[in-house]
Design a protein around this motif. Structure first.
Motif, PDB file in Angstrom:
ATOM      1  N   HIS A 189      47.172  13.755   6.500  1.00 51.58           N
ATOM      2  CA  HIS A 189      47.578  14.536   5.329  1.00 51.58           C
ATOM      3  C   HIS A 189      46.410  15.291   4.698  1.00 51.58           C
ATOM      4  N   GLN A 190      45.180  14.880   4.998  1.00 55.15           N
ATOM      5  CA  GLN A 190      44.019  15.604   4.470  1.00 55.15           C
ATOM      6  C   GLN A 190      43.841  16.951   5.153  1.00 55.15           C
ATOM      7  N   GLN A 208      50.518  20.378  -0.613  1.00 54.09           N
ATOM      8  CA  GLN A 208      49.822  19.348   0.156  1.00 54.09           C
ATOM      9  C   GLN A 208      50.831  18.435   0.847  1.00 54.09           C
ATOM     10  N   ALA A 209      50.611  18.199   2.117  1.00 56.70           N
ATOM     11  CA  ALA A 209      51.512  17.320   2.863  1.00 56.70           C
ATOM     12  C   ALA A 209      51.241  15.859   2.509  1.00 56.70           C
ATOM     13  N   PRO A 210      52.274  15.049   2.448  1.00 53.80           N
ATOM     14  CA  PRO A 210      52.054  13.603   2.276  1.00 53.80           C
ATOM     15  C   PRO A 210      51.600  12.986   3.593  1.00 53.80           C
ATOM     16  N   ALA A 211      51.186  11.732   3.537  1.00 54.70           N
ATOM     17  CA  ALA A 211      50.856  11.017   4.766  1.00 54.70           C
ATOM     18  C   ALA A 211      52.111  10.878   5.625  1.00 54.70           C
ATOM     19  N   PRO A 212      51.979  10.820   6.952  1.00 53.66           N
ATOM     20  CA  PRO A 212      53.173  10.748   7.818  1.00 53.66           C
ATOM     21  C   PRO A 212      54.127   9.621   7.450  1.00 53.66           C
ATOM     22  N   GLN A 213      53.586   8.436   7.114  1.00 53.99           N
ATOM     23  CA  GLN A 213      54.462   7.317   6.749  1.00 53.99           C
ATOM     24  C   GLN A 213      55.051   7.466   5.357  1.00 53.99           C
ATOM     25  N   ASP A 214      54.551   8.439   4.589  1.00 50.54           N
ATOM     26  CA  ASP A 214      55.010   8.666   3.224  1.00 50.54           C
ATOM     27  C   ASP A 214      56.087   9.755   3.148  1.00 50.54           C
ATOM     28  N   VAL A 215      56.341  10.440   4.247  1.00 52.52           N
ATOM     29  CA  VAL A 215      57.277  11.566   4.238  1.00 52.52           C
ATOM     30  C   VAL A 215      58.705  11.072   4.013  1.00 52.52           C
ATOM     31  N   HIS A 216      59.400  11.741   3.121  1.00 53.10           N
ATOM     32  CA  HIS A 216      60.829  11.458   2.882  1.00 53.10           C
ATOM     33  C   HIS A 216      61.626  12.506   3.656  1.00 53.10           C
ATOM     34  N   TRP A 217      62.066  12.151   4.855  1.00 49.52           N
ATOM     35  CA  TRP A 217      62.660  13.107   5.781  1.00 49.52           C
ATOM     36  C   TRP A 217      64.050  13.607   5.398  1.00 49.52           C
ATOM     37  N   SER A 275      65.321  10.514  -5.599  1.00 49.25           N
ATOM     38  CA  SER A 275      65.372  10.757  -4.155  1.00 49.25           C
ATOM     39  C   SER A 275      66.219  11.969  -3.797  1.00 49.25           C
ATOM     40  N   ILE A 276      67.134  12.375  -4.687  1.00 55.36           N
ATOM     41  CA  ILE A 276      67.973  13.544  -4.386  1.00 55.36           C
ATOM     42  C   ILE A 276      67.488  14.799  -5.112  1.00 55.36           C
ATOM     43  N   GLN A 277      66.310  14.723  -5.733  1.00 55.14           N
ATOM     44  CA  GLN A 277      65.766  15.878  -6.445  1.00 55.14           C
ATOM     45  C   GLN A 277      65.015  16.841  -5.539  1.00 55.14           C
ATOM     46  N   GLY A 278      64.749  16.427  -4.301  1.00 56.24           N
ATOM     47  CA  GLY A 278      64.052  17.309  -3.385  1.00 56.24           C
ATOM     48  C   GLY A 278      62.598  16.964  -3.172  1.00 56.24           C
ATOM     49  N   HIS A 279      62.157  15.781  -3.591  1.00 57.12           N
ATOM     50  CA  HIS A 279      60.772  15.375  -3.358  1.00 57.12           C
ATOM     51  C   HIS A 279      60.551  15.125  -1.870  1.00 57.12           C
ATOM     52  N   ILE A 280      59.379  15.506  -1.389  1.00 59.94           N
ATOM     53  CA  ILE A 280      59.119  15.427   0.051  1.00 59.94           C
ATOM     54  C   ILE A 280      58.452  14.127   0.459  1.00 59.94           C
ATOM     55  N   SER A 281      58.096  13.277  -0.503  1.00 60.05           N
ATOM     56  CA  SER A 281      57.394  12.040  -0.139  1.00 60.05           C
ATOM     57  C   SER A 281      57.945  10.871  -0.937  1.00 60.05           C
ATOM     58  N   LEU A 282      57.805   9.680  -0.370  1.00 60.65           N
ATOM     59  CA  LEU A 282      58.225   8.462  -1.056  1.00 60.65           C
ATOM     60  C   LEU A 282      57.398   8.232  -2.309  1.00 60.65           C
ATOM     61  N   SER A 283      56.103   8.575  -2.250  1.00 56.76           N
ATOM     62  CA  SER A 283      55.234   8.383  -3.406  1.00 56.76           C
ATOM     63  C   SER A 283      55.641   9.293  -4.558  1.00 56.76           C
ATOM     64  N   ASN A 284      56.021  10.540  -4.264  1.00 58.98           N
ATOM     65  CA  ASN A 284      56.484  11.445  -5.322  1.00 58.98           C
ATOM     66  C   ASN A 284      57.804  10.957  -5.930  1.00 58.98           C
ATOM     67  N   THR A 297      50.862  15.689  16.865  1.00 60.30           N
ATOM     68  CA  THR A 297      52.192  15.047  16.854  1.00 60.30           C
ATOM     69  C   THR A 297      52.378  14.102  15.666  1.00 60.30           C
ATOM     70  N   ALA A 298      51.429  14.096  14.739  1.00 58.27           N
ATOM     71  CA  ALA A 298      51.491  13.138  13.632  1.00 58.27           C
ATOM     72  C   ALA A 298      52.714  13.339  12.764  1.00 58.27           C
ATOM     73  N   TYR A 299      53.169  14.593  12.608  1.00 54.37           N
ATOM     74  CA  TYR A 299      54.276  14.881  11.705  1.00 54.37           C
ATOM     75  C   TYR A 299      55.578  15.154  12.446  1.00 54.37           C
ATOM     76  N   GLN A 300      55.709  14.591  13.612  1.00 51.80           N
ATOM     77  CA  GLN A 300      56.988  14.678  14.304  1.00 51.80           C
ATOM     78  C   GLN A 300      57.984  13.751  13.620  1.00 51.80           C
TER      79      GLN A 300
END
Length: 714
Positions: free
Chosen positions: A187-188, A333-342, A431-440, A685-688
């Motif tokens: 994500h950095q 800024q992209a979140p970490a791969p494990q933090d992404v809310h797909w 979770s339904i507001q459109g946030h792209i990460s679990l942390s957000n 391939t981290a963000y697949q």
């Protein structure tokens, strides 16, 4: 509320706390309960431990307190991350603040309040003495003793601001140090790009590659276009659960646990070999996943993760507008791969906008509906009002113990039960507001729960006798200090009982973990190994942080109004410090890492609490016929806002983005790192999307020791 009613509430909650501590110290020693009280350690060991019976396992012991106390902050940081360390700093900050407040409040302000003559009570009958006699309400109007409260407000504000500055400075420096000491993270180097302009001749992937190769030729590395995968996300979750069950069955030496009934709760239906049963179900899920994956080839979304070969290159692309049209090529800024809310990536702009509007409306509706239990609770705190509503209970309410339980314990318990439903609802809204990460999502829910608690627990209760019945007065800004000064001190006894119930008992129940314990017991009762479905929980910051900082608000607000609340708060924070240290080390595992971004929420809420105290002080000195003191308090909120503005300029930017100095230093260090070539290969391939990762499970025994779905570990 009278003193004996408060003591009854304290006695009940203290008994519950001791019961929870005793049961925990015994149950945690039982091997079958390790999955409940130490799932983090069980996950690390990957195999359940068996222990011989000993009498010591049936005796309570305080050994867990020493184990929770011993680890240093650096050890805690390396084990559970910076977010957990910041969470523990809320307790240490609160303890520092309220130790000073307790010294001033208990030794100086409380005796002054108690010796006042404003309220007429029989001093010989102390158990039946109203708690109002311990508050500022008992100080005579116009008394010179009120100047001591005035000075205390100034001193306490300075103390809180000093500790706030100290903590903000320390945590921001810790955030930078944590960044320097971290290994390269995907994500950095990566941004999320939305609003990719469509083309009839090219796919989104080709458009992204062409754009960034042209305008970022020296730093662009790769990209991953997002696809619509909502249909197969549930399939992959089910497949992962089945694989974990199979892995645990293979590692278990007890062959009899392989056989169970395939019906409801493992009791009904035919008896099957679980290895064979789960294997067939997994193969069927695998085929369904592959079919869905093959049908998603052209379902691209106008968004992509774009990776760069340096942190500085990613920062430049993040902070500079990419296209002439500001609604296109929007970067974040992209979140970490494990933090992404797909799930929400598949939603259109219009759907996200409608969802945000719907969440606002839903939050307002929930806030209004929650006033119903507040009215019920306020009725319980006034026995005369309760007798008016339910005259047939008059005989029962005349019993001393019953009346003490109803007025001292029951209201805060009912309010806490209703409040426990709020955090899950707020996490669903976020979770339904459109946030792209679990942390957000977690941070958004944290803010929602905090403001909901402030309005529905503090204002709705404190002003139930004034503002809710005189809204037209409350809406006049000049009347707000007076309305608060009339309503807030009157509810001091309720909030003292609330701290005892919501604080002491709730935090002790966190240690006991009643619901997971019951679920584990039922699972074992049904001949099912609970460790098959082991999922190490993560600490729910969205519910715990608002609870802790709401107690900070109560302590700051009632510091000079009713200092009797301070000892109860100190006990709460001492308990919380030890209990949450234990839980972080044994129970919870972080699902994401924000680098301490929850602290600005704590800082802002504390500033709000100070401002609220100042407004109440202006009103209370006016009501107490000390207009000069009321006027001299006015500089306090101004100075507090100036202090907050300085902190916002000085520290907040480091929580929003790392500066060039940090990024370039870290990039230069990476130039001498021989592992960077391998890192860049994995970054591609981290963000697949996990739903699109190729299935690598096979029916062979070898396949059962390898991951079901291939994932890039970076």
């Amino acid at each position: 509320m009278i003193l004996s009613a408060l003591l009854t509430s304290v006695g009940i909650n203290l008994g519950l706390c001791l019961l929870f501590f005793t049961l925990y110290s015994i149950l945690r020693k039982q091997p079958g309960n390790r999955i409940v009280y130490a799932p983090r350690l069980v996950e690390k060991e990957k195999k359940s431990q068996q222990a011989d019976f000993s009498l010591e396992r049936l005796l309570p012991s305080p050994g867990w307190v020493r184990q929770a106390w011993e680890p240093s902050e650096d050890e805690l940081l390396s084990t559970v991350g910076l977010d957990a360390v910041v969470f523990m700093h809320i307790f240490t900050f609160s303890l520092k603040v309220f130790i000073v407040a307790g010294i001033i409040g208990i030794t100086i302000l409380l005796p002054i309040n108690f010796l006042g003559n404003q309220l007429s009570y029989d001093f010989s009958d102390l158990p039946n003495k109203s708690l109002d006699s311990f508050s500022i309400s008992n100080v005579d109007d116009g008394s010179n003793r009120l100047w001591i409260h005035f000075c205390a407000a100034y001193v306490f504000t300075g103390v809180v601001c000093y500790f706030l500055y100290q903590e903000y400075s320390y945590i921001s420096s810790k955030r930078v140090s944590y960044f320097y000491s971290s290994k390269p993270q995907p994500h950095q180097f990566t941004l999320l790009v939305r609003g990719i302009p469509g083309s009839s001749r090219s796919s989104f992937s080709e458009v992204v590659e062409s754009f960034f190769k042209e305008y970022h030729p020296s730093t662009y590395l790769s990209h991953t276009v997002i696809r619509r995968t909502s249909k197969i996300q549930e399939l992959t979750k089910d497949a992962e659960k089945l694989y974990r069950r199979l892995a645990r069955l293979n590692s278990n030496d007890n062959s009899h646990k392989r056989f169970r009934h395939d019906g409801f709760l493992g009791i009904f239906g035919r008896k099957v070999d679980l290895l064979d049963h789960y294997g067939k179900r997994l193969e069927a899920l695998q085929d369904n996943v592959r079919m869905e994956q093959s049908s998603l080839a052209g379902k691209e979304v106008a968004a992509a993760f774009v990776s760069f070969n340096s942190r500085y290159g990613a920062a430049i692309a993040l902070h500079i507008q990419q296209g002439v049209n500001p609604t296109e090529w929007v970067t974040e800024q992209a979140p970490a791969p494990q933090d992404v809310h797909w799930p929400f990536f598949s939603s259109s702009f219009m759907k996200r906008w409608i969802c945000k509007l719907a969440v606002v409306v839903a939050c307002i509706a929930l806030t209004i509906l929650f006033l119903i239990p507040v009215v019920i609770v306020q009725g319980l705190t006034h026995l005369d009002q309760l007798e008016t509503w339910f005259p047939f209970l008059k005989g029962v309410l005349n019993l001393t113990f019953i009346s003490q339980v109803i007025t001292g314990y029951l209201p805060s318990l009912i309010l806490q039960l209703f409040l426990s439903f709020v955090p899950p609802i707020m996490i669903m809204f976020s979770s339904i507001q459109g946030h792209i990460s679990l942390s957000n999502i977690e941070k958004s829910a944290c803010s929602k729960v905090w403001w909901f608690t402030v309005w529905n627990i503090f204002f709705a209760n404190a002003l139930s006798g004034t503002a809710l019945y005189h809204v037209q007065v409350f809406l006049e800004p000049k009347k707000i200090p007076q309305v608060l000064a009339e309503g807030v001190p009157a509810q001091a006894s309720f909030f003292i009982a609330y701290v005892v119930t919501s604080g002491w008992t709730s935090i002790s129940s966190e240690l006991f973990r009643m619901f997971p314990l019951i679920c584990s017991f039922i699972s074992r009762l049904c001949c099912h190994n609970a460790s098959d479905d082991l999922e190490v929980p993560s600490i729910p910051y969205h519910s715990e942080i608002p609870r802790v900082i709401f107690s900070v608000l109560l302590g700051i607000t009632y510091f000079f109004l009713a200092p009797l609340i301070l000892p109860f708060l100190l006990v709460y924070y001492c308990l919380g410090y030890i209990i949450y240290r234990n839980q972080l080390l044994n129970v919870y595992a972080p699902k994401f890492e924000t680098g301490g971004k929850f602290w600005p929420i704590v800082h802002n809420s504390t500033i709000f609490s100070l401002l609220l105290m100042h407004v109440i002080a202006i009103g209370i000195f006016g009501l107490k016929k000390l207009p000069l003191a009321s006027s001299l308090v006015i500089p306090l909120p101004v100075l507090t806002l100036l202090f907050n503005e300085y902190c916002r300029k000085r520290f907040l930017p480091i929580f929003e983005a790392y500066p060039t100095e940090c990024l370039v230093k870290k990039d230069r260090e990476d130039q001498n790192d021989p592992t960077m070539a391998e890192f860049y290969e994995k970054l591609v391939t981290a963000y697949q999307d996990p739903a699109l990762m190729p299935v690598q499970y096979s029916g062979s025994s070898d396949g059962r020791t390898s991951p079901l779905l291939h994932a890039a570990n970076v």
